[in-house]
Every structure is written in C-alpha cells, then in structure tokens.
Motif scaffolding. Structure first.
Motif, mmCIF file in Angstrom:
data_model
loop_
_atom_site.group_PDB
_atom_site.id
_atom_site.type_symbol
_atom_site.label_atom_id
_atom_site.label_comp_id
_atom_site.label_asym_id
_atom_site.label_seq_id
_atom_site.Cartn_x
_atom_site.Cartn_y
_atom_site.Cartn_z
ATOM 1 N N LYS A 121 20.234 5.978 8.710
ATOM 2 C CA LYS A 121 20.268 6.673 9.993
ATOM 3 C C LYS A 121 20.846 8.084 9.855
ATOM 4 N N GLY A 122 20.099 9.060 10.380
ATOM 5 C CA GLY A 122 20.517 10.462 10.366
ATOM 6 C C GLY A 122 19.941 11.274 9.222
ATOM 7 N N SER A 136 0.833 -1.213 0.000
ATOM 8 C CA SER A 136 0.000 0.000 0.000
ATOM 9 C C SER A 136 0.864 1.258 0.000
ATOM 10 N N PHE A 137 1.994 1.254 0.731
ATOM 11 C CA PHE A 137 2.894 2.408 0.731
ATOM 12 C C PHE A 137 3.526 2.622 -0.643
ATOM 13 N N TYR A 138 3.656 1.539 -1.419
ATOM 14 C CA TYR A 138 4.324 1.624 -2.717
ATOM 15 C C TYR A 138 3.382 2.066 -3.834
ATOM 16 N N GLU A 139 2.100 2.143 -3.556
ATOM 17 C CA GLU A 139 1.162 2.711 -4.536
ATOM 18 C C GLU A 139 1.474 4.200 -4.678
ATOM 19 N N GLU A 140 1.563 4.649 -5.905
ATOM 20 C CA GLU A 140 1.867 6.059 -6.154
ATOM 21 C C GLU A 140 0.738 6.924 -5.608
ATOM 22 N N HIS A 141 1.102 7.913 -4.786
ATOM 23 C CA HIS A 141 0.092 8.737 -4.128
ATOM 24 C C HIS A 141 0.668 10.112 -3.779
ATOM 25 N N LEU A 142 -0.207 10.956 -3.263
ATOM 26 C CA LEU A 142 0.204 12.250 -2.718
ATOM 27 C C LEU A 142 -0.523 12.477 -1.407
ATOM 28 N N HIS A 143 -0.049 13.464 -0.667
ATOM 29 C CA HIS A 143 -0.700 13.889 0.571
ATOM 30 C C HIS A 143 -0.946 15.390 0.488
ATOM 31 N N GLU A 144 -1.900 15.851 1.269
ATOM 32 C CA GLU A 144 -2.204 17.277 1.309
ATOM 33 C C GLU A 144 -1.376 18.007 2.360
ATOM 34 N N ASP A 145 -0.482 17.294 3.022
ATOM 35 C CA ASP A 145 0.453 17.863 3.993
ATOM 36 C C ASP A 145 1.864 17.445 3.606
ATOM 37 N N GLU A 146 2.844 18.178 4.108
ATOM 38 C CA GLU A 146 4.217 17.730 3.938
ATOM 39 C C GLU A 146 4.382 16.360 4.599
ATOM 40 N N GLU A 147 5.298 15.577 4.051
ATOM 41 C CA GLU A 147 5.663 14.308 4.687
ATOM 42 C C GLU A 147 7.112 14.447 5.134
ATOM 43 N N ILE A 148 7.340 14.330 6.447
ATOM 44 C CA ILE A 148 8.655 14.543 7.018
ATOM 45 C C ILE A 148 9.068 13.274 7.748
ATOM 46 N N ARG A 149 10.230 12.737 7.372
ATOM 47 C CA ARG A 149 10.729 11.521 8.005
ATOM 48 C C ARG A 149 12.203 11.687 8.360
ATOM 49 N N TYR A 150 12.518 11.318 9.605
ATOM 50 C CA TYR A 150 13.891 11.295 10.093
ATOM 51 C C TYR A 150 14.214 9.850 10.457
ATOM 52 N N GLN A 163 15.941 -4.314 1.261
ATOM 53 C CA GLN A 163 15.947 -5.761 1.504
ATOM 54 C C GLN A 163 16.183 -6.089 2.977
ATOM 55 N N LYS A 164 16.684 -5.144 3.747
ATOM 56 C CA LYS A 164 16.890 -5.384 5.182
ATOM 57 C C LYS A 164 15.568 -5.455 5.942
ATOM 58 N N ASN A 165 14.485 -4.949 5.331
ATOM 59 C CA ASN A 165 13.140 -5.028 5.911
ATOM 60 C C ASN A 165 13.033 -4.433 7.307
ATOM 61 N N TYR A 166 13.705 -3.307 7.526
ATOM 62 C CA TYR A 166 13.638 -2.678 8.840
ATOM 63 C C TYR A 166 13.927 -1.185 8.728
ATOM 64 N N VAL A 167 13.060 -0.410 9.351
ATOM 65 C CA VAL A 167 13.326 1.009 9.539
ATOM 66 C C VAL A 167 12.623 1.462 10.815
ATOM 67 N N LYS A 168 13.287 2.355 11.524
ATOM 68 C CA LYS A 168 12.697 3.067 12.664
ATOM 69 C C LYS A 168 12.796 4.534 12.305
#
Length: 174
Positions: free
Chosen positions: A118-119, A80-94, A136-141
C-alpha cells in the motif's frame, strides 16, 4: 517497496518471496528506467499523473473472492501475468491495498523482484521485459494509470526486434 535479485528457484511457487538476499537500490532501478514513488494518498498520485500526462485510470482487484471464476481463474490469470513480456506503453501501478511483485530484467538480463505494498507506485518503461504476480496473500487492489487509452497488448519474449524494445535498450545504453 523492497527490491532485490530474484533467487531463480523456478521450482518454488512464484508467489513466494524468492529473495536471494542481495538488495537492489532505487538508483539501480532508476538506471534501468524503473521509477518508484511512495504516496500516502491519491491526491499526491493525481499530482504525478498531471505532471507525467496520465489521462486515464482504472482500478483492478485481484483476489479469489473478487475474480470471476474464483481460485482456478485467478491462478490462470496469474500464470499469464507471470509470462515474461513487454508493453509498448509505460506500465504504472499504485497499490491501494494488498501486495504483489513486479519482476523486471536488469541490464545484465537478471531478474530484479520488487515487492509493492500500500502506497507504492511503480512506473515501468515501455519495452522493458517484466512479469507480475501476487504474494502468498493472493490479494491486491491497484490503481492503473495510462497516458492514453489502455492497450492490453503483452508481447511475450522474445520481442527483441520490437521498436519499443530497441528504444528502451538504447535509453539504458545496452
């Protein structure tokens, strides 16, 4: 962060590198409204959050071990995350740990893949078409930052008549 044009080999698992061999500069990302920062610690992230008026945050962990339902449920969420999409807000990820890919459309409708580790902190403008997957590591925090209360509405493409999509296109002069 590494940024490059996606190889568009859709028959290959989307968690692979998909590196076409053509690098993309931070200035190219900036020209399409995508902002990149590297921070060694959350204190520096807090400074950016204050500067950009991000009031809310949370953390997300994506892995088969931490995802309710294990590998099958994680794969469904990544689909579902890989479906091409947009949001009406900024998307911020650290990225606090692990790694993942954000793919964004450039001004010629080509995919640019950014590999975040990381970072790395990435800001996607509202209205930009994008998608996300793990490596392929299948992990993110990751730390997710928001200007207001989180909105989880993803508008799948086509959403070209959306007000935020039109504002985005005007901002990059397409």
């Amino acid at each position: 962060m590494r940024a490059y044009y996606h190889d568009n080999k859709d028959e290959v698992d989307f968690r692979e590198e998909h590196d076409s061999g053509v690098a993309v500069s931070e200035s190219k990302l900036s020209a399409i409204g995508v902002l990149y920062y590297f921070f060694d610690n959350e204190e520096d992230v807090n400074g950016l959050a204050k500067e950009r008026n991000y009031k809310n945050r949370d953390q997300v962990v994506l892995s088969k071990d931490n995802f309710p339902g294990g590998e099958t449920a994680l794969k469904a969420k990544l689909d579902s995350f890989y479906e091409e999409h947009l949001h009406e807000d900024e998307e911020i990820r650290y990225i606090l740990d692990g790694e993942g890919y954000f793919d964004v459309r450039d001004d010629e409708d080509r995919w640019i893949r950014t590999k975040l580790t990381k970072g790395d902190l990435l800001i996607l403008p509202s209205g930009i078409y994008h998608r996300f997957t793990l490596s392929q590591k299948n992990y993110v925090k990751a730390l997710r930052l928001f200007k207001d209360e989180p909105k989880w509405l993803a508008l799948n493409r086509p959403a070209d008549n959306n007000k935020y999509r039109q504002e985005y296109l005007n901002s990059i002069k397409v």
